[in-house]
Design a protein around this motif. Structure first.
Motif, short mmCIF file in Angstrom:
data_model
loop_
_atom_site.label_atom_id
_atom_site.label_comp_id
_atom_site.label_asym_id
_atom_site.label_seq_id
_atom_site.Cartn_x
_atom_site.Cartn_y
_atom_site.Cartn_z
N THR A 76 -12.79 -9.56 13.60
CA THR A 76 -12.36 -9.55 12.20
C THR A 76 -11.72 -8.22 11.81
O THR A 76 -11.79 -7.24 12.55
N ILE A 77 -11.11 -8.22 10.64
CA ILE A 77 -10.48 -7.03 10.07
C ILE A 77 -11.08 -6.76 8.70
O ILE A 77 -11.20 -7.69 7.88
N THR A 78 -11.47 -5.53 8.44
CA THR A 78 -11.94 -5.11 7.12
C THR A 78 -11.09 -3.93 6.66
O THR A 78 -10.90 -2.97 7.42
N VAL A 79 -10.55 -4.03 5.44
CA VAL A 79 -9.77 -2.94 4.86
C VAL A 79 -10.44 -2.53 3.56
O VAL A 79 -10.62 -3.35 2.66
N GLU A 80 -10.83 -1.27 3.46
CA GLU A 80 -11.48 -0.78 2.25
C GLU A 80 -10.74 0.46 1.75
O GLU A 80 -10.52 1.41 2.51
N THR A 81 -10.38 0.44 0.47
CA THR A 81 -9.54 1.50 -0.09
C THR A 81 -10.18 2.07 -1.34
O THR A 81 -10.52 1.32 -2.27
N ALA A 82 -10.34 3.37 -1.38
CA ALA A 82 -10.92 4.04 -2.54
C ALA A 82 -9.97 3.98 -3.73
O ALA A 82 -8.75 3.82 -3.58
N LYS A 83 -10.53 4.13 -4.92
CA LYS A 83 -9.75 4.11 -6.16
C LYS A 83 -8.63 5.15 -6.10
O LYS A 83 -8.81 6.26 -5.61
N ASP A 84 -7.45 4.75 -6.59
CA ASP A 84 -6.26 5.60 -6.66
C ASP A 84 -5.65 5.89 -5.29
O ASP A 84 -4.77 6.75 -5.18
N GLN A 85 -6.09 5.20 -4.24
CA GLN A 85 -5.52 5.36 -2.91
C GLN A 85 -4.86 4.06 -2.45
O GLN A 85 -5.06 3.01 -3.06
#
Length: 312
Positions: A76-85
């Motif tokens: 699987t693929i997981t993409v996690e992005t912080a706020k404002d990024q």
């Protein structure tokens, strides 16, 4: 000099082979993107890149490309992005089919309050199945995991060269990136999962490529999972989208949804949407929330349904 610099940068970009193991891409608040990839063949459980560096929160500022080279995998693929990024990920001939009861996740998970861009190269397929438990969307973007924007786009050719732009700045011509996404039972193909805490989705934009999304029995093709609404769903640019629903809308909310939803189709987008027992574009069967549908620009829309709800 500029040409040489560009070529050199491309040469050092890493491509992550999904056949080796599941990939997590995380852009943190410091603006740096880190990649972690599993590999059960390694003693420490992490894959190595071509420089033999351990891929455990490994910084990668070259742009992340993930491929399975067209071969089917359950990784699987997981993409996690912080706020404002913002996180940029290219899907290059990815083929994922997973049993969500085993993975406890969708084939692709989008998380965080920042923005994720998925560029499509070649033919990509993401499908899920389950046994009426741990139900997750093929590309799951559940509000409970964050409310950043997921943009699915096709701005580049398959060799990563930029496409030409039309008068509105939308990518035209060149290679067409494709995506087939299939939900199952209570889950959407793209959007909400099949549980109470994952059903609602928001902020999904499709700007290019050829996308086919088939929802589960009660989930939308693009939109909410069982009982979930779908806020700020946009299909624009030169996107070519075909979506199907059963008791969920092809594009919109799901079966028995109670919240409000809104869908916008604009620019030169082409949309074909069909549902059996729900609106093709709008609300799911037995839904009881307000749905706002806006169609504008030069968009072309074909919407069909079988039984009492309106097609739109």
């Amino acid at each position: 000099v500029a040409m040489v610099s560009s070529i050199a940068t491309a040469a050092f970009a890493d491509t992550y082979d999904l056949n080796t193991g599941s990939v997590t891409v995380e852009t943190k608040a410091n603006g740096i993107t880190y990649v972690t990839q599993k590999d059960d063949k390694q003693v420490d459980g992490f894959a190595r890149n071509k420089n033999n560096e351990i891929l455990n929160e490994h910084p990668d500022d070259t742009g992340v490309t993930i491929t399975s080279d067209g071969r089917q995998t359950s990784n699987t693929i997981t993409v996690e992005t912080a706020k404002d990024q913002t996180t940029d990920v290219t899907l290059d001939k990815v083929h994922i089919e997973v049993d969500t009861a085993k993975t406890k996740s969708g084939a692709i998970e989008i998380k965080g309050d920042g923005d994720t861009n998925l560029e499509l190269n070649g033919n990509n397929t993401v499908l899920v199945k389950n046994d009426w438990e741990e139900e997750h969307a093929a590309i799951e973007k559940a509000d409970t995991y964050g409310k950043g924007t997921l943009t699915i786009k096709d701005d580049l050719n398959d060799d990563n060269t930029p496409k030409d732009k039309d008068e509105n700045g939308n990518a035209v011509g060149g290679d067409t990136g494709k995506l087939v996404a299939g939900g199952y039972h209570d889950a959407a193909a793209i959007g909400g999962g099949g549980t109470d805490d994952t059903a609602c989705t928001s902020n999904i934009t499709i700007t290019g490529g050829e996308i086919t999304a088939n929802g589960g029995t009660y989930g939308a093709g693009i939109g909410g999972g069982y009982s979930g609404d779908a806020s700020n769903i946009r299909i624009e640019g030169n996107a070519d989208v075909t979506a199907f629903g059963d008791s969920g809308a092809a594009i919109g909310s799901s079966y028995h949804a109670r919240g409000n939803s809104d869908i916008t189709i604009t620019d030169h987008a082409t949309v074909t949407a069909a549902s059996l027992d729900a609106c093709a574009i709008g609300g799911g069967q037995d839904a009881d929330g307000k749905v706002t549908v806006t169609i504008s620009g030069h968009a072309s829309v074909n919407a069909q349904t079988r039984t009492p709800p309106a097609a739109i």
